[in-house]
Design a protein around this motif. Structure first.
Motif: not given
Ligand SMILES: Cc1cc2nc3c(=O)[nH]c(=O)nc-3n(C[C@H](O)[C@H](O)[C@H](O)COP(=O)(O)OP(=O)(O)OC[C@H]3O[C@@H](n4cnc5c(N)ncnc54)[C@H](O)[C@@H]3O)c2cc1C
Length: 501
Positions: A334-339, A354-361, A400-415
């Protein structure tokens, strides 16, 4: 020219195929563009999938919002419905100390929060939609691994080498997964880290519950990572157990019968005895003689006699697992990554490229589907205005629409991953308070779920413009979990701040 296309999509996974379907639904694109989808592997297995055999071990929870969108673009009609399972309820819990089991039970909203769907089921439905609606517009070439890529004259197209021949695309979409050749060609950096965790997946066979239909998603947060039980049918569910790579490797060397006992222990055993049991499994594995089923069963029953397991009075527990088919057991790093960017010179990234995340969410594919939905909408607008869909400036609305939305989810999941793995005193206490408070306030739970992508299908937004809609997209997710997380983390943060004073 035969080998010249307006749009070339690289990758026939769910993100790439969904983009082709989304573009077929956009009149200006559909009417003016030739689209080529290149897939390195074969899609024969997907086309030939009958939906009547053993359950696949790659399953995704598709949010209500994405299911509604797939329905609107003509894909959901091709889904084998008897192979999807609506998720109506969710239970999450942690058990840091005996006698303390903070949990949240999200009760039914009156419509499914998500649908558990085998990845192949979705892929086949997308292919069928392309076969039906894409004749003369979308060409699919499989067994076509893209090698070299070159920017053409005047930077107006990209040449792609496939075997001995070349094709051209005015714009090239990287739907080509985590190792994305398109991202590398575009010289787009990505940040992130590997989690010290592997996810074991498997099909869980169990009797029907006598208490409730199997439409509940369960997730327990252990210090080593979460263990989820996600429904597939009345008598089958899917396992996603994220744990240390050494534990995952040792579990995979157990017999399926022994693993079955271990999985049940993962859902029900108190943390301390579970950790002791793990130690025994690891040391036997290290000595080259993995514990057999009878030994594990014996160890577990000794622990149970001394009250080492949770009971259904303490938390709603999933049905006991009876068997795990050997072929269904697999594990993934599992990995976190964001282009850093989503658009390069005549290239665009979507999905895991563009992005990978932990599957917990359960968000990876959902984020990818939201990417392709927004990209197709942005391209349609650009085409209507006579713009260039290969231009970074004309298509700026997509990141503009997708980057902040994805970043929010990646960070929330990581936290969330870190907060739930921690067993430090104040965090234990604050996390418990956060979960208990959310659990006690019914309207808060409902609001969290509705804000979290568990929107009733008719209420699902079709456009994502502005902060409110972007936030809604960013907050969509695994059965409301990220909403709960956001609120839980808010409570946690407040509590920790108060504790620190
Ligand atoms: C254990 C686990 C559980 C998960 N659960 C969920 C969940 O519940 N919900 C959810 O939303 N997500 C979930 N995910 C994430 C989800 O599986 C992924 O995000 C999703 O499958 C990625 O799809 P994709 O199409 O972007 O990439 P991929 O599926 O990786 O597809 C990329 C494609 O590109 C092709 N390709 C690559 N290079 C080339 C080339 N040079 N030429 C031609 N073709 C090429 C590959 O062959 C491949 O077919 C989970 C992930 C894991 C590991």
């Amino acid at each position: 020219m035969k080998d010249t296309y307006d749009i070339v999509i690289i990758g026939g996974g769910n993100a790439g195929l969904a983009l082709a379907c989304a573009l077929l639904d956009q009149p200006s694109i559909r009417g003016t563009s030739r689209i080529l989808l290149l897939e390195g592997g074969s899609l024969d297995r997907v086309r030939g999938w009958k939906g009547d055999g053993a359950w696949e071990n790659r399953v995704s929870s598709l949010t209500a919002e994405n299911v509604a969108w797939l329905d609107r673009i003509g894909v959901w009609q091709y889904i084998a419905k008897d192979r999807t399972c609506p998720v109506n309820e969710m239970v999450i819990w942690s058990n840091p100390t005996p006698g303390q089991t903070p949990s949240i039970h999200f009760p039914p909203l009156g419509y499914p929060m998500a649908h558990m769907t085998e990845n192949t089921n979705l892929q086949r439905a997308l292919l069928r939609r392309i076969d039906e609606a894409g004749k003369g517009i979308v060409d699919i070439r499989e067994g076509s691994r893209v090698g070299e890529m070159r920017l053409g004259e005047g930077e107006r197209w990209i040449g792609l080498q496939v075997g001995d021949s070349w094709v051209r695309g005015s714009v090239v979409v990287g739907a080509d997964g985590f190792n994305s050749p398109v991202r590398k060609f575009s010289a787009i950096e990505s940040y992130g880290h590997a989690y010290p965790t592997h996810a074991i997946v498997a099909t869980l066979e169990h009797p029907p519950s006598s208490v409730y239909p199997n439409n509940t998603a369960f997730q327990r947060f252990l210090p080593t990572g979460p263990i989820a039980f996600l429904p597939l049918s009345a008598t089958a569910s899917t396992l996603v157990w994220s744990t240390h790579p050494t534990h995952a490797a040792a579990y995979r060397r157990l017999s399926p019968e022994a693993l079955t006992h271990m999985v049940n222990a993962g859902y029900t055993m108190q943390e301390r005895p579970l950790s002791d049991l793990n130690e025994k499994i690891l040391s036997a594995d290290a000595s080259g003689s993995p514990l057999d089923c009878e030994t594990i069963k014996g160890l577990i029953s000794t622990i149970n006699i001394s009250g080492g397991s949770l009971t259904s009075e303490e938390v709603i527990l999933p049905p006991a697992v009876q068997a795990i088919p050997a072929k269904s057991i697999a594990s993934f790093p599992l990995r976190l990554s964001h282009a850093d960017e989503y658009i390069g010179n005549r290239t665009v990234l979507v999905g895991d490229a563009a992005h990978t995340t932990h599957p917990l969410a359960g968000q990876g594919l959902n984020m990818g589907l939201a990417d392709v939905r927004v990209l197709s909408e942005v391209w349609e607008q650009v085409k209507r205005k006579g713009g260039d869909i290969g231009s970074k400036i004309d298509c700026a609305e997509y990141p503009k629409q997708r980057y902040p939305a994805n970043q929010l989810l990646l960070t929330t999941t990581d936290t969330l991953h870190h907060v739930f793995a921690s067993r430090s005193g104040p965090i234990n206490w604050a996390r418990g308070v956060g979960l208990d408070v959310i659990n006690e306030i019914g309207p808060l739970k409902k609001a969290l779920m509705e804000n979290a992508g568990a929107l009733p299908p008719r209420a699902a937004p079709t456009q994502h413009n502005g902060w409110g809609a972007t936030a809604a997209t960013g907050l969509e997710g695994w059965i409301g979990l990220k909403g709960a997380v956001a609120a839980g983390l808010g409570l946690l943060g407040d509590t920790l701040r108060r504790t620190a004073k």
